[in-house]
Design an enzyme around this catalytic site. Structure first.
Site, short mmCIF file in Angstrom:
data_model
loop_
_atom_site.label_atom_id
_atom_site.label_comp_id
_atom_site.label_asym_id
_atom_site.label_seq_id
_atom_site.Cartn_x
_atom_site.Cartn_y
_atom_site.Cartn_z
N HIS A 102 21.54 -54.61 -40.63
CA HIS A 102 22.78 -53.89 -40.33
C HIS A 102 23.68 -53.69 -41.56
CE1 HIS A 102 21.79 -55.04 -36.16
NE2 HIS A 102 21.58 -56.25 -36.65
C1 BDR Z 1 26.08 -58.28 -37.39
O1 BDR Z 1 26.12 -59.64 -36.97
C2 BDR Z 1 25.63 -60.48 -37.98
O2 BDR Z 1 24.75 -61.43 -37.45
C3 BDR Z 1 24.99 -59.60 -39.02
O3 BDR Z 1 25.19 -60.16 -40.32
C4 BDR Z 1 25.68 -58.27 -38.86
O4 BDR Z 1 26.84 -58.19 -39.66
C5 BDR Z 1 25.10 -57.54 -36.49
O5 BDR Z 1 25.51 -57.65 -35.16
#
Ligand code: BDR
Ligand code: CA
Length: 320
Positions: A243
């Site tokens: 992400h």
């Molecule tokens: C987001 O949540 C975290 O676990 C990841 O780093 C990302 O920023 C995705 O839902």
């Protein structure tokens, strides 16, 4: 050179984002002016230690400071089951150098004062952004280019049926930021887009090859293996959603993407709907737009862009 401030919680995908930003910094395409951390994937202090270690591997000496230690109104929840016991999967960073003294908000204030064209990228909970709004309202209002990874907008969540992790961890912070946004619309990279950017073992192998003798390449297998196993346990296959790295590419405009101007709201207090984000795409609320919601991104271009950045790091290490 684009001045960049990142607020993150490394975190495995945050780590890939830092590696990417470090490459662009060395290429002279951005100036990484500071790194601050939020509590989310791990504690803010551990996240700062992780970020400092990653950046030291990459010969970046930007200031790295932990931000607020907990959400505004709820207990802190971290996620060792997703990102490993200390946030970097199976890797435990060697004793990170002492956190230098300093106030994260001063780094933000200084960056706003110095760089009219500052890009702020937030890849963790919005705790620092919401706190900055309260403690430095005049500087908050001047934040002209903000990109956030967060929310599962009109979409299923990854933490509850309707909530994405970053918004769920500190729902009040997210709600406050969209309730009272800075002058510029927030560019929002939400789950339905960011989860499309996947790295699997073959892609990881190619990345490690592209990095050549860059020291961090030797650690990526241990870091990513944990994330692959987590995603498999979630029924997503032996691969990982990256992400935060995709968010950085969108923030910097280094890949094609599409967005739409809209109004976002985040639910904070309902027990079942905590952290749920909604976009009023049809104007039912008759409220001013506060976001540019990213609706699609070119993930093949993102893989190419990552390879370009990794290759630049390889060249840097080859000529050192
Ligand atoms: C987001 O949540 C975290 O676990 C990841 O780093 C990302 O920023 C995705 O839902
Ligand atoms: Ca993150």
């Amino acid at each position: 050179m684009i001045p960049v401030l990142i607020d993150c919680d490394p975190g495995i995908d945050d780590t890939l984002a830092l590696i990417y930003l470090a490459a662009l910094h060395h290429l002279g395409e951005i100036e990484l002016v500071g790194v601050t951390t939020t509590a989310g994937n791990t504690t803010a202090t551990q996240a700062a230690g992780n970020a400092r270690w990653v950046l030291a591997q990459l010969l970046i000496d930007a200031p790295v400071l932990p931000g607020r230690p907990r959400p505004r109104h709820v207990e802190l929840t971290t996620t060792p089951e997703t990102h490993g016991p200390t946030g970097l999967g199976y890797l435990e960073v060697p004793e990170a150098p002492e956190t230098p003294g300093g106030d994260w908000a001063e780094v933000w204030r200084g960056a706003v004062d110095k760089h009219a064209d500052l890009r702020l990228i937030v890849t963790g909970p919005l705790s620092n952004l919401a706190a900055f709004q309260q403690t430095h309202p005049e500087h908050y209002a001047r934040l002209g280019n903000i990109t956030v990874m967060g929310g599962a907008v009109n979409y299923r969540g990854n933490t509850t049926p309707t909530a994405e992790w970053n918004f769920w961890v500190d729902p009040h912070a997210a709600a406050e930021v969209f309730e009272d946004p800075p002058a510029a619309s927030i560019r929002l990279c939400s789950l339905e887009v960011t989860e499309q950017f996947l790295i699997d073992p073959a892609r990881l192998g190619a990345l490690v090859d592209s990095l050549g003798a860059t020291p961090v390449a030797g650690y990526l297998a241990d870091i990513l293996r944990f994330y692959f196993e987590f995603h498999r346990a979630q029924g997503e296959g032996y691969q990982a959603q990256i992400h935060d790295l995709l968010t950085c590419m969108i923030a910097l405009g280094t890949i094609p993407y599409e967005d739409v101007s809209t109004t976002i709201a985040v639910e904070a207090d309902s027990p079942l709907l905590r952290g749920t984000s909604v976009a009023d795409l049809r104007g039912h609320w008759d409220r001013p737009h506060n976001a540019r919601l990213v609706t699609s991104a070119d993930v093949e271009a993102a893989h190419s862009e990552l390879a370009r950045a990794a290759g630049a790091l390889a060249v840097l290490w080859a000529i050192r």
